[in-house]
Design an enzyme around this catalytic site. Structure first.
Site, short mmCIF file in Angstrom:
data_model
loop_
_atom_site.label_atom_id
_atom_site.label_comp_id
_atom_site.label_asym_id
_atom_site.label_seq_id
_atom_site.Cartn_x
_atom_site.Cartn_y
_atom_site.Cartn_z
N CYS A 49 0.84 -1.29 -0.06
CA CYS A 49 0.02 -0.05 0.14
C CYS A 49 0.92 1.26 -0.11
O CYS A 49 0.60 2.27 -0.47
CB CYS A 49 -0.89 -0.16 1.18
SG CYS A 49 -2.23 -1.28 1.20
N CYS A 76 4.09 -38.06 13.28
CA CYS A 76 2.73 -37.82 14.03
C CYS A 76 2.31 -38.98 14.27
O CYS A 76 2.61 -40.16 14.22
CB CYS A 76 2.21 -36.49 13.74
SG CYS A 76 1.35 -36.67 12.10
N1 LIG Z 1 4.64 -9.40 12.01
C1 LIG Z 1 4.02 -8.25 12.22
N2 LIG Z 1 4.06 -8.01 13.63
C2 LIG Z 1 3.40 -7.10 13.99
N3 LIG Z 1 2.98 -6.21 13.30
C3 LIG Z 1 2.69 -6.48 12.19
C4 LIG Z 1 3.33 -7.47 11.52
N4 LIG Z 1 3.15 -7.67 10.10
C5 LIG Z 1 2.34 -6.45 9.92
N5 LIG Z 1 2.34 -5.73 10.98
C6 LIG Z 1 1.40 -4.62 11.25
O1 LIG Z 1 0.20 -4.31 10.49
C7 LIG Z 1 -0.04 -3.17 9.98
C8 LIG Z 1 -0.40 -3.34 8.63
O2 LIG Z 1 -0.99 -1.96 8.35
P1 LIG Z 1 -1.07 -1.39 6.81
O3 LIG Z 1 -1.44 -2.58 5.85
O4 LIG Z 1 -2.14 -0.15 6.94
O5 LIG Z 1 0.40 -0.87 6.81
P2 LIG Z 1 1.22 0.51 7.27
O6 LIG Z 1 2.66 -0.28 7.74
O7 LIG Z 1 0.78 1.13 8.48
O8 LIG Z 1 1.07 1.53 6.42
P3 LIG Z 1 2.17 2.11 4.95
O9 LIG Z 1 2.58 0.75 4.13
O10 LIG Z 1 1.28 2.90 4.25
O11 LIG Z 1 3.20 2.73 5.51
C9 LIG Z 1 1.11 -2.10 10.21
O12 LIG Z 1 0.88 -1.44 11.52
C10 LIG Z 1 2.26 -3.20 10.70
O13 LIG Z 1 3.09 -2.69 11.48
#
Ligand SMILES: Nc1ncnc2c1ncn2[C@@H]1O[C@H](COP(=O)(O)OP(=O)(O)OP(=O)(O)O)[C@@H](O)[C@H]1O
Length: 353
Positions: free
Chosen positions: A194, A314
C-alpha cells in the site's frame, strides 16, 4: 454453526441497554452477547484493516481484544487508520489503539503486544485467544499467522487490501487455510505494498467490516461463515465476487512431500526419528529412541531439528507434513516424514517403547 465461545455471566442492566440493538437480533440475543463479552480476539496489525476492525470489535462488546503491532503511528497512516488521530503520530500503534478503545468503552480489556510477530514470538502471543483477525500487510506475516494458528487449532479471519481492491475470507486449522489460497508466496517485489501503490481508506473499512461481521458470526454461531469462500471486492466497479476455496488435497497427501514408509524405515533404521506429537500421545507409546519436538516448536523454529537424516512423524501423517513443509522451507533436504505416522508404524509391527 457451533458458536466458538461459551456464554459469560448474565448481562447487567447497563449492558442490556448498551447492546439493545444486538439483543433484538434473534441470531445474537442475550446469549450471543454473553458469548461476545466472554470472547478473546487477537488483531494482528493496528493498521488499515486493524484500525476499523478494532473499533467495531470493541463496540460489539468483544470482551478482551489483543493487538499485536510493533509500529508507530505515521502521518501517512491517518488517511485510513481511523483509530489513530493527529496527536498520536509518533506513538506506538498499540497504545493509541488501547486509548481509542477505552474512549469507546473502558470496560473492554485491551491486551497490548507491542512487538513483532515472529516464528519465535507468535506461539506465545496467539495462545489463549479464541479467534484471530489478520490485518497484516506482508506475505511473511500471513504465512506465519497461518502456520501458528493451524498448530494452535485457532480459526482466523483474513483480509487484504491494495489500491481499490480487497480480499477477505475465513480460515480454519482443518482447512481451507491461507496456504490453500496461496500455496507459495509471489516472488519478492512482484506485488507492491500500500505504501508503494496506494489504497483507498473506504476499501479498508469495507473489508474490515466484513472481517468483524465474520468474527461476530463465528463467536455467536450466527449464519454461515465465509469459510471455503473468498470475497473479492473491486471498489472501482463496486462489485463483490465470491470464489470457492477448497483444501488443496496435495497439501495433505504424501505425493508432494518426501516420505518414508514404516516398512522402509524398519528395514533401514539409520535416521533420527523426531516425534512431533503432544506429550500425552507420546506417553501412550512412542518409537524407541525417537526425539520429541512438538509441532508448535518445529513451526516456531524450523531450523532447530537435529542433524539429518531425520524422519518426522505424528499420529497419522498430517502434523508431520506441516512440520516438514516448515523445515523444507529453510532449505534442508535431509528430512522426510513417515507416511501414515505412528499408526502405520504400529501396523507394520514396529517396536513401541
Ligand atoms: N509480523 C508483524 N508483527 C507485528 N505487526 C505487524 C506484523 N506485520 C504487519 N504488522 C502491522 O500490520 C499493520 C499493517 O497496516 P497497513 O497495511 O495499513 O500498513 P502500514 O505499515 O501502517 O502503512 P504503510 O505501508 O502505508 O506505511 C502495520 O501497522 C504493521 O506494523
Amino acid at each position: 454453526m457451533r458458536p466458538l465461545v461459551e456464554p459469560g455471566p448474565e448481562l447487567t442492566d447497563a449492558q442490556r441497554e448498551r447492546y439493545s440493538r444486538h439483543l433484538l437480533l434473534p441470531e445474537v440475543g442475550e446469549t450471543g452477547q454473553r458469548r461476545l463479552l466472554a470472547s478473546r480476539v487477537l488483531v494482528v496489525g493496528a493498521g488499515g484493516l486493524g484500525s476499523p476492525a478494532l473499533l467495531y470489535l470493541a463496540a460489539a462488546g468483544v470482551g478482551t481484544i489483543g493487538v499485536v503491532d510493533d509500529d508507530v503511528v505515521e502521518t501517512s497512516n491517518l488517511q485510513r487508520q481511523v483509530l489513530h488521530g493527529s496527536t498520536d503520530v509518533g506513538r506506538a500503534k498499540v497504545d493509541s489503539a488501547a486509548d481509542a478503545v477505552a474512549r469507546l468503552d473502558p470496560a473492554i480489556t485491551v491486551v497490548r503486544h507491542h512487538e513483532r510477530l515472529t516464528r519465535d514470538s507468535a506461539p506465545r502471543v496467539v495462545a489463549g485467544y479464541d479467534l484471530v483477525l489478520d490485518g497484516s500487510d506482508t506475505f511473511e506475516t500471513r504465512y506465519l499467522v497461518n502456520d501458528v494458528l493451524v498448530a494452535a487449532g485457532t480459526p482466523w479471519v483474513w483480509g487484504a487490501v491494495l489500491r481499490f481492491d480487497g480480499h477477505v475470507s475465513v480460515f480454519d486449522p482443518a482447512g481451507p487455510t491461507y496456504r490453500d489460497l496461496f500455496p507459495t508466496a509471489p516472488p519478492p517485489g512482484s506485488v507492491p505494498s500500500c505504501g508503494e501503490a496506494g489504497v483507498l481508506g473506504g476499501v479498508c473499512a469495507a473489508v474490515a467490516s466484513v472481517m468483524v461481521t465474520e468474527a461476530v458470526k463465528l463467536i455467536t454461531g450466527a449464519g454461515r461463515p465465509l469459510l471455503g469462500r473468498v470475497l473479492v471486492h473491486d471498489a472501482l466497479a463496486m462489485t463483490w465476487r465470491e470464489l470457492p476455496l477448497r483444501p488443496d488435497p496435495r497439501r495433505t497427501g504424501p505425493e508432494d512431500l518426501p516420505t518414508v514408509t514404516a516398512a522402509e524405515l524398519l528395514a533401514a533404521p539409520g535416521p533420527v526419528v523426531v516425534d512431533v506429537r503432544e506429550p500425552d500421545e507420546r506417553a501412550a507409546g512412542a518409537v524407541p529412541g525417537s526425539v520429541h519436538v512438538p509441532l508448535a516448536q518445529v513451526l516456531a523454529d524450523p531450523s532447530g531439528l537435529p542433524p539429518g537424516p531425520v524422519v518426522l512423524h505424528c499420529a497419522r501423517g498430517s502434523r508431520s507434513a506441516q512440520a516438514l513443509r516448515a523445515v523444507l522451507s529453510t532449505g534442508r533436504t535431509d528430512v522426510v516424514h513417515l507416511e501414515g505416522g505412528f499408526a502405520a508404524w504400529r501396523a507394520a509391527g514396529g517396536p513401541v517403547g
